[in-house]
Write an enzyme that holds these catalytic residues in place. Structure first.
Site, short mmCIF file in Angstrom:
data_model
loop_
_atom_site.label_atom_id
_atom_site.label_comp_id
_atom_site.label_asym_id
_atom_site.label_seq_id
_atom_site.Cartn_x
_atom_site.Cartn_y
_atom_site.Cartn_z
N ASP A 35 9.30 2.62 -0.92
CA ASP A 35 8.34 3.34 -0.08
C ASP A 35 8.65 2.99 1.36
O ASP A 35 8.26 1.94 1.87
CB ASP A 35 6.90 2.92 -0.46
CG ASP A 35 5.89 3.60 0.43
OD1 ASP A 35 4.68 3.47 0.14
OD2 ASP A 35 6.29 4.26 1.41
N TYR A 89 0.86 -1.19 0.00
CA TYR A 89 0.00 0.00 0.00
C TYR A 89 0.90 1.24 0.00
O TYR A 89 1.87 1.30 0.77
CB TYR A 89 -0.89 0.00 1.24
CG TYR A 89 -1.72 1.26 1.41
CD1 TYR A 89 -1.46 2.14 2.47
CD2 TYR A 89 -2.75 1.57 0.54
CE1 TYR A 89 -2.21 3.30 2.63
CE2 TYR A 89 -3.52 2.73 0.72
CZ TYR A 89 -3.23 3.59 1.76
OH TYR A 89 -3.97 4.74 1.93
N LYS A 104 5.70 9.83 8.34
CA LYS A 104 5.46 9.36 9.72
C LYS A 104 6.49 9.83 10.75
O LYS A 104 6.38 10.94 11.26
CB LYS A 104 5.31 7.84 9.69
CG LYS A 104 4.07 7.40 8.87
CD LYS A 104 3.77 5.94 8.98
CE LYS A 104 2.75 5.48 7.96
NZ LYS A 104 1.36 5.55 8.46
#
Ligand code: KE4
Length: 430
Positions: free
Chosen positions: A240, A145, A268
């Site tokens: 990613d 994802y 994050k």
């Protein structure tokens, strides 16, 4: 059974004005078939819901809370920065400090651009790779994802190795056709894609350790194969590391493995819990970005002083406390306790853990990719989740999510977690 009546009242009110009552789908607890609790406050590894129930938190706001919640250093940094202004839209020193820190931490990064979410980071990296190569096709892996980017919300197409099909309403089929999806950990299939279409591919993007289908380890040699294939065909390799970056090591998976991508998407941890994303890589590629080059990318709040002050403070705290080594030690203690419990119960469930990230899969055997995860016992997982939550331990509300340990998880927290995990497993596996 804890009282969650205030949460229920808030959830009903939320559903009247927010789709599904949440601002991000996973928070709706659909995977565990229940209603979410509403948080009141968080500190360290603990969270309290609006009904006053206290829980040990293993979601950590999905990764950013690597020091635990509301660490003093981050609160002080944000407070100080806010006194000077909360947003400028003008270059500021925090941006230079953060860019230098990311360059120094992350092996692939020579230049970096700040954005406001992981989705923006991957979306921008894809556009940049297409602009740099002049090619249109991209390759991603099923189960990885990368945020809600149109071209990445794509499932395997009918002819999986030819083109994808939309994985969400609203994504035009023509967009999806430019995305090739391949099962993870299947070397022969990715070799087939590159043999047939390598010259048409702009980028291959992956989570180097997929953590959005639980937590899946690449088979030995798989990441190196991807590096070799992309180099051979002039394809931009994008890691990613929005979740793994600055968590599994200062420089993420690329530091641990020595395999360096061309571009990296980040987020994050570097925002300390405030909205942030970043993408960076080789200067030759990054310099294609406006205002230098022809690839347009922009953002009103990119490089926001509060988000960067939070991220810088968090990273400095990690440095100061030898955070990455300590997280691995805490993670090992957690892993050993869970493995002891599984042994006592005589159940060989799969527990994947690396550093401070983990996933307990409710199945035995092997987990090579998301197809294996789909074979888990989701009913047992649901029972486990609620049994643990009712006893004060909050694990991610989906078998497809990873768990996160922070520097704030102390021995007492881990001991309580082990006890609760044992009780919850007995209930789930009865
Ligand atoms: P955001 O746009 O949500 O900041 O980041 C998207 C993203 C990109 N890349 C990876 C590897 C990610 O894990 C994410 C987002 N992670 C999810 C957790 N599985 C965020 C939780 C949510 O969607 O609410």
């Amino acid at each position: 059974m804890p009282d969650r009546s205030l949460s229920s009242k808030l959830f009903n009110a939320a559903k009247e004005v927010i789709p599904g009552g949440v601002n991000s789908p996973v928070r709706a607890f659909r995977n565990v078939q229940g209603d979410p609790f509403f948080v009141q406050r968080a500190r360290g590894c603990r969270i309290w819901d609006v009904d006053g129930n206290e829980m040990i938190d293993y979601v950590g706001t999905w990764g950013p809370a690597i020091l635990g919640h509301a660490p003093t250093a981050v609160i002080d940094a944000v407070t100080q920065a806010a006194k000077e202004g909360v947003s400028f839209g003008i270059p500021n020193r925090h941006e230079v400090e953060m860019a230098r820190m990311i360059r120094d931490y992350v092996p692939s990064v020579e230049k970096v651009r700040m954005v406001n979410s992981g989705t923006e980071a991957t979306m921008s990296a894809i556009r940049l790779a297409r602009g740099f190569t002049g090619r249109d096709k991209i390759v991603k892996f099923e189960g990885c994802y990368h945020g809600h980017v149109d071209s990445l919300l794509v499932a395997a197409g009918s002819g999986a190795l030819t083109f994808g099909q939309p994985d969400s309403a609203g994504v035009p089929a023509d967009f999806a056709k430019l995305t090739i999806t391949v099962p993870f950990n299947r070397p022969e299939l990715i070799e087939e894609v590159f043999a047939a279409q390598g010259h048409e591919i702009a980028a291959l993007i992956l989570e180097p350790i997929p953590a959005n289908a639980g937590l899946i380890f690449p088979k030995p040699g798989f990441l190196q194969l991807l590096r070799d294939l992309t180099s051979k065909h002039g394809v931009v390799l994008i890691f990613d590391e929005v979740m793994t970056g600055f968590r599994l090591a200062k420089g993420g998976v690329q530091e641990l493995t020595g395999i360096t991508p061309d571009l990296t998407a980040m987020g994050k941890v570097i925002g300390g819990g405030l909205p942030v994303g970043a993408f960076g890589g080789k200067a030759e590629i990054m310099d294609q970005l406006a205002p230098l080059g022809p690839v347009y990318q922009a953002g009103t709040l990119s490089g926001n002083p509060l988000a960067l002050a939070a991220g810088l403070a968090q990273l400095r705290e990690m440095e100061r406390h030898d955070g990455w080594n300590r997280l691995d030690q805490i993670g090992l203690t957690f892993e050993n306790a869970v493995r002891d419990t599984l042994r006592e119960l005589g159940r060989d469930l799969i527990l994947n853990r690396i550093g401070s990230m983990f996933c307990l899969f409710f199945r035995e055997g092997v987990i090579d990719n998301v197809d294996d995860v789909k074979q888990c016992d989701f009913e047992a997982f649901r029972k486990f989740f609620w049994a643990a939550l009712d006893r004060g331990v909050y694990f991610a509300p989906s078998q497809y999510e990873a768990g996160f340990i922070s520097l704030a998880h102390g021995e007492g927290d881990l001991a309580k977690t082990a006890e609760v995990t044992c009780e919850a497993l007995k209930i789930a596996l009865a």
